[in-house]
Design a protein around this motif. Structure first.
Motif, PDB file in Angstrom:
ATOM      1  N   GLY A  25       0.818  -1.197   0.000  1.00  0.00           N
ATOM      2  CA  GLY A  25       0.000   0.000   0.000  1.00  0.00           C
ATOM      3  C   GLY A  25       0.855   1.252   0.000  1.00  0.00           C
ATOM      4  N   GLY A  26       0.181   2.405   0.054  1.00  0.00           N
ATOM      5  CA  GLY A  26       0.886   3.676  -0.027  1.00  0.00           C
ATOM      6  C   GLY A  26       1.852   3.927   1.115  1.00  0.00           C
ATOM      7  N   ILE A  27       1.462   3.542   2.345  1.00  0.00           N
ATOM      8  CA  ILE A  27       2.343   3.752   3.490  1.00  0.00           C
ATOM      9  C   ILE A  27       3.599   2.900   3.367  1.00  0.00           C
ATOM     10  N   THR A  28       3.425   1.618   3.032  1.00  0.00           N
ATOM     11  CA  THR A  28       4.577   0.725   2.888  1.00  0.00           C
ATOM     12  C   THR A  28       5.484   1.171   1.752  1.00  0.00           C
ATOM     13  N   ALA A  29       4.896   1.553   0.621  1.00  0.00           N
ATOM     14  CA  ALA A  29       5.700   2.023  -0.510  1.00  0.00           C
ATOM     15  C   ALA A  29       6.462   3.286  -0.138  1.00  0.00           C
ATOM     16  N   THR A  30       5.820   4.184   0.590  1.00  0.00           N
ATOM     17  CA  THR A  30       6.486   5.409   1.039  1.00  0.00           C
ATOM     18  C   THR A  30       7.671   5.083   1.929  1.00  0.00           C
ATOM     19  N   ARG A  31       7.457   4.182   2.876  1.00  0.00           N
ATOM     20  CA  ARG A  31       8.536   3.819   3.794  1.00  0.00           C
ATOM     21  C   ARG A  31       9.703   3.188   3.040  1.00  0.00           C
ATOM     22  N   ARG A  32       9.423   2.320   2.082  1.00  0.00           N
ATOM     23  CA  ARG A  32      10.491   1.666   1.326  1.00  0.00           C
ATOM     24  C   ARG A  32      11.273   2.677   0.496  1.00  0.00           C
ATOM     25  N   ILE A  33      10.556   3.571  -0.142  1.00  0.00           N
ATOM     26  CA  ILE A  33      11.229   4.554  -1.002  1.00  0.00           C
ATOM     27  C   ILE A  33      12.114   5.480  -0.179  1.00  0.00           C
ATOM     28  N   THR A  34      11.570   6.015   0.906  1.00  0.00           N
ATOM     29  CA  THR A  34      12.354   6.960   1.706  1.00  0.00           C
ATOM     30  C   THR A  34      13.531   6.285   2.396  1.00  0.00           C
ATOM     31  N   ALA A  35      13.412   4.971   2.626  1.00  0.00           N
ATOM     32  CA  ALA A  35      14.497   4.252   3.307  1.00  0.00           C
ATOM     33  C   ALA A  35      15.575   3.766   2.353  1.00  0.00           C
TER      34      ALA A  35
ATOM     35  N   ARG B  68      -6.379  12.096  11.365  1.00  0.00           N
ATOM     36  CA  ARG B  68      -5.085  12.209  12.032  1.00  0.00           C
ATOM     37  C   ARG B  68      -4.254  10.939  11.902  1.00  0.00           C
ATOM     38  N   GLY B  69      -4.907   9.771  12.012  1.00  0.00           N
ATOM     39  CA  GLY B  69      -4.162   8.530  11.926  1.00  0.00           C
ATOM     40  C   GLY B  69      -3.411   8.408  10.613  1.00  0.00           C
ATOM     41  N   ASP B  70      -4.072   8.733   9.507  1.00  0.00           N
ATOM     42  CA  ASP B  70      -3.429   8.654   8.197  1.00  0.00           C
ATOM     43  C   ASP B  70      -2.293   9.667   8.076  1.00  0.00           C
ATOM     44  N   VAL B  71      -2.541  10.889   8.555  1.00  0.00           N
ATOM     45  CA  VAL B  71      -1.517  11.929   8.455  1.00  0.00           C
ATOM     46  C   VAL B  71      -0.267  11.522   9.219  1.00  0.00           C
ATOM     47  N   VAL B  72      -0.451  11.070  10.453  1.00  0.00           N
ATOM     48  CA  VAL B  72       0.700  10.712  11.282  1.00  0.00           C
ATOM     49  C   VAL B  72       1.453   9.522  10.694  1.00  0.00           C
ATOM     50  N   ARG B  73       0.724   8.501  10.227  1.00  0.00           N
ATOM     51  CA  ARG B  73       1.402   7.333   9.658  1.00  0.00           C
ATOM     52  C   ARG B  73       2.186   7.706   8.402  1.00  0.00           C
ATOM     53  N   ALA B  74       1.626   8.606   7.595  1.00  0.00           N
ATOM     54  CA  ALA B  74       2.350   9.049   6.399  1.00  0.00           C
ATOM     55  C   ALA B  74       3.636   9.773   6.778  1.00  0.00           C
ATOM     56  N   MET B  75       3.563  10.643   7.785  1.00  0.00           N
ATOM     57  CA  MET B  75       4.750  11.370   8.218  1.00  0.00           C
ATOM     58  C   MET B  75       5.780  10.420   8.833  1.00  0.00           C
TER      59      MET B  75
ATOM     60  N   LEU C  97      -0.437   4.499  17.571  1.00  0.00           N
ATOM     61  CA  LEU C  97      -0.076   3.082  17.573  1.00  0.00           C
ATOM     62  C   LEU C  97       0.971   2.791  16.505  1.00  0.00           C
ATOM     63  N   SER C  98       1.814   1.812  16.787  1.00  0.00           N
ATOM     64  CA  SER C  98       2.786   1.364  15.799  1.00  0.00           C
ATOM     65  C   SER C  98       2.058   0.585  14.703  1.00  0.00           C
ATOM     66  N   GLU C  99       2.780   0.314  13.608  1.00  0.00           N
ATOM     67  CA  GLU C  99       2.170  -0.450  12.518  1.00  0.00           C
ATOM     68  C   GLU C  99       1.743  -1.831  12.997  1.00  0.00           C
ATOM     69  N   ARG C 100       2.556  -2.467  13.843  1.00  0.00           N
ATOM     70  CA  ARG C 100       2.212  -3.789  14.357  1.00  0.00           C
ATOM     71  C   ARG C 100       0.965  -3.706  15.241  1.00  0.00           C
ATOM     72  N   GLU C 101       0.903  -2.678  16.072  1.00  0.00           N
ATOM     73  CA  GLU C 101      -0.260  -2.507  16.948  1.00  0.00           C
ATOM     74  C   GLU C 101      -1.522  -2.226  16.137  1.00  0.00           C
ATOM     75  N   LEU C 102      -1.375  -1.445  15.063  1.00  0.00           N
ATOM     76  CA  LEU C 102      -2.520  -1.190  14.191  1.00  0.00           C
ATOM     77  C   LEU C 102      -3.000  -2.481  13.547  1.00  0.00           C
ATOM     78  N   GLY C 103      -2.048  -3.345  13.191  1.00  0.00           N
ATOM     79  CA  GLY C 103      -2.421  -4.629  12.620  1.00  0.00           C
ATOM     80  C   GLY C 103      -3.224  -5.472  13.595  1.00  0.00           C
ATOM     81  N   VAL C 104      -2.825  -5.431  14.853  1.00  0.00           N
ATOM     82  CA  VAL C 104      -3.567  -6.160  15.879  1.00  0.00           C
ATOM     83  C   VAL C 104      -4.977  -5.601  16.017  1.00  0.00           C
ATOM     84  N   VAL C 105      -5.093  -4.275  16.022  1.00  0.00           N
ATOM     85  CA  VAL C 105      -6.412  -3.644  16.174  1.00  0.00           C
ATOM     86  C   VAL C 105      -7.312  -3.968  14.988  1.00  0.00           C
ATOM     87  N   ARG C 106      -6.746  -3.985  13.791  1.00  0.00           N
ATOM     88  CA  ARG C 106      -7.553  -4.318  12.610  1.00  0.00           C
ATOM     89  C   ARG C 106      -8.131  -5.728  12.736  1.00  0.00           C
TER      90      ARG C 106
END
Length: 224
Positions: free
Chosen positions: A77-87, A103-110, A160-169
């Motif tokens: 997805g967009g968040i994962t692709a963003t993280r890979r590109i910037t890293a 807010r959740g989307d904004v913070v995760r994107a940043m 929440l961290s990405e892992r924690e968000l996964g748990v919540v989903r």
């Protein structure tokens, strides 16, 4: 008296709707100083193209339709692709373009490394300004995104961290601790540890209230 020609900002467009990509290309290429060098609707391909072309800015759709690629990492997805590109691709900045401004989307994107966040419904000038700001090493945030970040800072609400968000989903889908452990390749003890941390961060006491609070904060969207 001869002036050096202005250097155009080289842009890669990433959006899973061909019509949207066409519209963005026309919009950006009609603005002086922008050069759209490629486009794709797939997150995995976006990472590859960013490494190949080294654009100045990647204009990234936050919520790419998943499953468009191939292999074990197809669902990018967009968040994962963003993280890979910037890293992995130095000198390439990402501006997120999305229909959502919670807010959740904004913070995760940043947190993923994006240097801009613009709403699709916003005026073209906001998009242009964000792209130019990112290319110049700054931050380009739509007013709505800035308000979400400022509001979150003032309230001190933890994210929440990405892992924690996964748990919540998975909680929202009604899964047991054992099922969550299996889906995320964790032990049940680790899932329980994550739940304790999630409850503490969100100020909740059980699974139902946790899901409700995550939705309220914009960290989770039911049915979307």
């Amino acid at each position: 008296m001869n002036e050096a020609p202005a250097v155009s900002v080289r842009i890669l467009i990433v959006d899973d709707h061909a019509v949207v990509r066409a519209g963005l290309r026309a919009l950006l290429e009609g603005e002086p100083g922008f050069d759209v060098i490629d486009e794709t609707g797939d997150g995995e391909q976006a990472v590859l193209l960013a490494g190949r072309h080294r654009p100045d800015v990647v204009l990234m759709d936050l919520r790419l339709t998943q499953g468009g690629g191939t292999g074990s990492d197809a669902e990018v997805g967009g968040i994962t692709a963003t993280r890979r590109i910037t890293a992995t691709v130095p000198g390439v900045d990402v501006v997120v373009l999305t229909s959502y401004g919670n807010r959740g989307d904004v913070v995760r994107a940043m947190e993923a490394g994006a240097r801009g966040y613009v709403l699709k419904a916003g005026p073209p000038e906001e998009l242009f300004r964000a792209v130019r700001a990112a290319a110049a090493g700054g931050m380009g945030l739509a007013p709505e995104a800035t308000a979400q970040l400022v509001g979150g800072t003032m309230s001190g609400g933890p994210v929440l961290s990405e892992r924690e968000l996964g748990v919540v989903r998975l909680l929202a889908q009604g899964h047991s601790n054992r099922a969550i452990a299996g889906a995320l390749h964790l032990s049940e003890a680790t899932v329980k540890t994550h739940l304790v941390r999630i409850y503490r961060k969100l100020g909740t006491e059980n699974r139902a209230s946790t899901v409700s609070e995550a939705v309220r904060r914009g960290l989770l969207e039911i049915g979307g």
